[in-house]
Design an enzyme around this catalytic site. Structure first.
Site, short mmCIF file in Angstrom:
data_model
loop_
_atom_site.label_atom_id
_atom_site.label_comp_id
_atom_site.label_asym_id
_atom_site.label_seq_id
_atom_site.Cartn_x
_atom_site.Cartn_y
_atom_site.Cartn_z
N HIS A 8 58.82 25.10 -0.24
CA HIS A 8 59.94 24.17 -0.43
C HIS A 8 60.63 24.44 -1.76
O HIS A 8 60.21 23.92 -2.80
CB HIS A 8 59.42 22.73 -0.39
CG HIS A 8 58.68 22.41 0.88
ND1 HIS A 8 57.41 22.86 1.13
CD2 HIS A 8 59.04 21.68 1.97
CE1 HIS A 8 57.01 22.43 2.32
NE2 HIS A 8 57.97 21.72 2.85
N HIS A 45 65.45 22.56 2.09
CA HIS A 45 64.25 21.73 1.89
C HIS A 45 62.95 22.51 2.09
O HIS A 45 62.13 22.58 1.18
CB HIS A 45 64.28 20.52 2.83
CG HIS A 45 62.97 19.82 2.91
ND1 HIS A 45 62.55 18.92 1.95
CD2 HIS A 45 61.96 19.89 3.82
CE1 HIS A 45 61.35 18.48 2.27
NE2 HIS A 45 60.96 19.05 3.39
N GLU A 57 45.80 -2.69 3.82
CA GLU A 57 44.61 -1.83 3.88
C GLU A 57 44.93 -0.42 3.41
O GLU A 57 44.13 0.20 2.68
CB GLU A 57 44.06 -1.77 5.32
CG GLU A 57 43.60 -3.10 5.90
CD GLU A 57 44.74 -3.95 6.46
OE1 GLU A 57 45.89 -3.47 6.50
OE2 GLU A 57 44.48 -5.10 6.85
N HIS A 84 39.98 -6.22 17.59
CA HIS A 84 39.30 -6.18 16.30
C HIS A 84 37.96 -5.44 16.35
O HIS A 84 37.31 -5.30 15.32
CB HIS A 84 39.05 -7.61 15.78
CG HIS A 84 40.29 -8.30 15.30
ND1 HIS A 84 41.45 -8.39 16.06
CD2 HIS A 84 40.58 -8.94 14.13
CE1 HIS A 84 42.37 -9.06 15.39
NE2 HIS A 84 41.88 -9.39 14.21
#
Lengths: 684, 684
Positions: free
Chosen positions: B29, B263, B417, B479
């Site tokens: 890049h 890029h 999380e 869950h």
């Protein structure tokens, strides 16, 4: 319409039912249903378009409870409106085999999407809104707004803290989804207590930054007029999604209202009695629903049935005038694919040149795009790498951008893998779309929360996961999956395909498109793969098959997937020179192979021949099919891909060496049992 | 200091080196390094505090390249400043075994954290800033600012689209981390082209909503004074993190500057020559560094060495005056735990009552908190469920909140999380902290992107993953983990523990804390588990051991983990009544067991006895240790946990039934080989 005593009675009935359900279950979340009862009542009664007797009516408004722990609320609404949800079901809340599990599941009549893992429902709602927008743009005609439903989503603080919701919100703002209305239960409480301890951002400002319209209702517990006015205004905003921040009191009515204690545990008996008595109910009785409440709600339900009837008339006229569009919409709603679509899948023979499986996938996408109009593709900002876009594709964009329009079938998800997956779940749930989205296989893991729900919810979502291994080369170990295939192979109801050549790639798409109740992950190579002798679509759709058979009894079976299958074929030549007879099995999809008959499976992986698996991933799980495993139980490396393969010895010589060791090690073992032999079927 | 010709020459040198590196590698890049060269030059030369000769100096400023694909830039800086990075290394960019892989890896001298997967570096930077803030608050004294470094992070559009960065940014704003400065490369280009196609939000406004200070530099390609002024101002903002939005041109100087084409691929030869010539370099030569550029950078390096020297003097004085604090800080920096800490680990005997392993973990945390000051715990808004907080814990909060202070060792991560994991990686990288954070096991998957980097980067991070199975009961299938253990067991360098009782929980913490180069996931039960006869810390630290042995040769080995081990012990009693002699093996950590000697492992899982594994998860991977598997290859169910266990037949009778089937099926097989016997060691 203004609100009266009956409305308050309805709301309080919902509240005490939520108290009773959680009390009876001795488990669950009473607080949020108690706080959200007013807005739920107003929304469902005054605005939502639905018919409980036909929960799948195509133009129904969609409702998503993103804070799925509040599901007592949703079950109560389903019951009161006369969906297939009895009082007995409410009493069985959170019991095994009940219709009222601890979080809402989409197999329950009236529930659009399975929620609970925070942030998922929010992103599903964006997907539902996107799907509606696209379906409208595709099918509506002048004077025939056949599809014009809204999507409403309830969310709590938890959902809005989750990254997946941030991603989805940013994208919804960009796409200007005016049919999406989010109701944010701003109750200042999360599990750890006051949201001041971790969540002090300015949510309104954040959503404005995303391009949303924001509204605030200060007295969400009592001020039905303001709730109604806010929803009314939000419905009128057609060029932006809206969020209504509703200040509520969690556990409204309880002695511990407004505290974290009322979030995740039933009220005490005393408090439950207290709540009933202050709301004017008999504090000694449970599961009380005044007849006038039932009557009131059933009236709305009847109104809903009437609205559907009117729509049916509209649709008949539409059908007369636009028969092919109507036929297509109906076909898509039934989930039937267009006749003969599978003829567009290309086949290959060994003379054809080596092609990367991501490019093989591109060829298929190019064809599918023209024969399956419900196929909507996209990428999480890796279009040029995933090769997910067809030549004349139109982007799904608001027309004002000049970059596409709403009938466009190519979605630019941005660098938002998790939201892409969450949106695709919503899009699949809408019913008129088969969504496919691309990223690198390694970054499917970013979306694991939503991918899991694709599988659990039986959404037909296709994950196009290119750059599937160390074969991506220079980008190095941060981008090279090792554990990823084991992860998703262990996920129930998920089909993970890793095709070895053109025919297998066609087979993967064939199954992905025909299996309507299962999501698919396609692991596709960056590097070129030879077209293999012995592969056909017909064989590959079995998930696993014998690619290369020996004339006499073989000394070893090599079993492999994807880019390593061709290397195994080359290893066979080396082994032959050493006098070792090797056969090769290709196993592009474990999930599908496992469903074949035992006889078939044993014919592919027979007894009395040692089996060596070869794959450039963690060996975990391969013991299921093989006696010995050759894999990579460490991380990858950055370099040109051929050098990386060489570093890990995944070259014909490296495979042949291990195959010879395997033959030697197993030569005195009699009988050799195929690992497929088992004392009992594993619980499936 | 104002800028002159030499600065421009330095910047252009960086630019053409990035062009050469990617050209030589034929991969990589060039665009971002060319656009970011000016700010990198200004930041490193004028503001950053570092000594290339001692890259681990404790009070160095931390630099994170969150847009890790721009790593050519970072390698060039390391080279020019005289870190252990030669010109030869630059020439080997993206080659196997080079010091210059395709994305930055933290084993390279001068690189703080491994980045590349977008959003990770940003969240690591928040963690580094948090760690610094805490370390300062803990150790600094009046006139002794021994720890006062800044954390700088470069980020592109991609990182800011990722949910993990959104979560981390919201938390950083809440925590008012004034030592954190983000430089946002606003170049309007992502892989899919112009950011207009997917990313049109108002980033400044979003960050203001999070509580950040925002700055804008309009001419980031050329206006060094404005860049410098913005950094200067950001450094003075002490009660908020800052973000400087820098408008740059990707690939500045190239013919394709400002487009997506620059890029992710090297420039054409012609364009590379063009860039060199417009920057006044010899267009025919490669890897040119004018001597005065080297001299210039080495001068800064010398200045850095001097700054460290001054700090050393300060630290000596601090040591004289605050000897115990200094000793603790030094000890923590070496990674040595306090003498005798392990004595605080509790032991249990079968007489002790049944306790959930999350509660056993809480007991340990309560003790560790008092003996290991570097142990910093937290939860993603599940404190009361994860049981991660000790009684007199102080929250890590800005003092103005009244909810804690910066010396606090309990972090309220909110429902974030992924950011929790990303922050913990940064905290572990800082060097003075061992971070532990809680959520439900199922939601560790939300953090998979960061968890993978914990393992790849050898960060000592402890994931406290409670509610580890269907045993969580009523919350239901959304869950209940099924695939999760297979996922993380397949992740190299990750220790996944699932202790069966108190002694095993202590063992898990013992290894988690003593293995400094590995992260740990602790899968802990919600429900109570009996204290097992036969378990000891000493046995359990081997990862697997024989819990229950038979007097005579056994008919079957049952192997299990966590909550199912106790059920297996009960099954043995039923089998005994049927005349079947069963032994029980507990395998709390595969990763650790796998490192034991083959002899030891074969003593635990010997030949000639069929082996049945028992665990309430996907069976995937268990074939490695067992001949037969009893598991759950579907999703779970909502209900009281005992009912759910019964539904899936994970009760003593259900296990005994399958054990009897296994014995019957294998009775005529001779010899039975333990699956541990292999022809060759799997690649590890």
């Amino acid at each position: 319409m203004s609100f009266g005593e009956i409305d308050q009675l309805c709301i309080n009935t919902i509240r005490i039912l939520a108290v009773d359900m959680t009390f009876q279950a001795n488990s669950g979340h009473p607080g949020a249903p108690m706080g959200l009862a007013p807005v739920a009542h107003v929304l469902f009664n005054k605005f939502m378009k639905f018919n409980p007797k036909n929960p799948k009516w195509a133009n129904r408004d969609r409702f998503v409870l993103s804070n799925g722990h509040a599901c007592a609320l949703q079950y109560i609404l389903l019951h009161l409106y006369g969906y297939d949800m009895t009082m007995e079901d409410l009493k069985n809340f959170r019991q095994v085999n009940s219709k009222t599990p601890g979080h809402p599941e989409n197999h329950i009549s009236g529930i659009e999407v399975t929620t609970g893992p925070l942030g998922q429902g929010f992103s599903n709602a964006v997907g539902l809104a996107l799907a509606q927008t696209h379906t409208s743009a595709t099918f509506n005609k002048d004077q025939f707004d056949v599809i014009n439903n809204y999507t409403y989503v309830f969310t709590g603080d938890g959902c809005l803290m989750e990254g997946v919701a941030s991603e989805a919100a940013s994208l919804a703002g960009h796409l200007k989804l005016g049919n999406l209305i989010c109701i944010y239960d701003d109750n200042h409480i999360s599990i750890d207590g006051d949201t001041n301890c971790a969540f002090t951002e300015d949510v309104d400002k954040r959503f404005e930054a995303y391009g949303w319209q924001t509204f605030v209702v200060e007295k969400g517990d009592t001020d039905l007029e303001s709730i109604s006015a806010a929803i009314e205004k939000a419905r009128k905003v057609r060029d932006k999604p809206s969020i209504i921040r509703l200040r509520t009191t969690i556990g409204f009515g309880s002695k511990i209202a407004g505290t974290g204690k009322v979030h995740g545990s039933p009220l005490s008996k005393e408090d439950a009695m207290h709540v009933k008595s202050i709301f004017g109910f008999d504090s000694e009785k449970s599961f009380q629903v005044p007849d006038i409440v039932y009557e009131f709600y059933r009236k709305t339900a009847t109104k809903g049935a009437k609205v559907e009837k009117e729509w049916n008339i509209l649709f008949s006229e539409y059908e007369n005038k636009y028969s092919s569009e109507a036929a297509q919409l109906k076909r898509r709603l039934t989930g039937k694919l267009p006749e003969g679509w599978e003829k567009s899948l290309p086949t290959y023979s060994p003379e054809d040149k080596a092609i990367a499986s991501r490019t093989l996938s591109q060829t298929i996408i190019e064809k599918l795009a023209h024969v399956i109009p419900e196929f909507i593709c996209g990428s999480a900002d890796l279009t040029g790498s995933n090769l997910t876009r067809w030549k004349d594709a139109v982007d799904f964009q608001h027309p004002s951008t000049g970059l596409g329009d709403y009938s466009g079938r190519y979605v630019r998800y941005g660098v938002r893998e998790h939201a892409m997956a969450g949106l695709m779940n919503g899009m699949a749930a809408y019913g008129t779309i088969i969504p496919a989205g691309g990223t690198f296989l390694n970054f499917i893991s970013y979306a694991a929360g939503s991918v899991r729900l694709s599988a659990l919810s039986h959404h037909q979502v296709i994950y196009i996961a290119t750059h599937d291994s160390i074969g991506l080369g220079e980008d190095g170990p941060t981008h090279q999956p090792i554990e990823t295939m084991a992860h998703f192979r262990a996920l129930p109801n998920m089909m993970v395909w890793r095709p070895a050549d053109g025919n297998e790639t066609s087979a993967a798409y064939y199954i992905a498109l025909t299996e309507r109740g299962k999501p698919t992950i396609m692991a596709l190579s960056r590097q070129n793969l030879p077209q293999l002798s012995g592969s056909t679509i017909g064989k590959a759709i079995k998930g696993g098959y014998t690619l290369l058979e020996t004339h006499e009894k073989a000394d070893i079976t090599l079993i492999s997937t994807g880019s390593e299958v061709g290397i195994c074929v080359d290893a066979v030549k080396i082994l032959k020179m050493q006098g070792i007879k090797a056969r090769v099995v290709s196993l592009p999809c474990w999930e599908v192979f496992d469903t074949q008959s035992k006889d078939y499976k044993l014919s592919v992986l027979p007894d009395d021949i040692p089996i060596l698996s070869v794959e450039v991933y963690s060996t975990l799980g391969w013991e299921k099919y093989s006696h010995e495993q050759f894999g990579i139980n460490t991380f990858g490396a950055s370099g040109p891909y051929k050098d990386v393969y060489k570093k890990y010895d995944f070259i014909p010589e490296g495979i042949a060496k291990r195959a010879a060791q395997t033959v030697e090690f197993w030569k005195d073992v009699k009988p050799i049992r195929s690992p497929l032999n088992r004392a009992f079927e594993q619980l499936i």
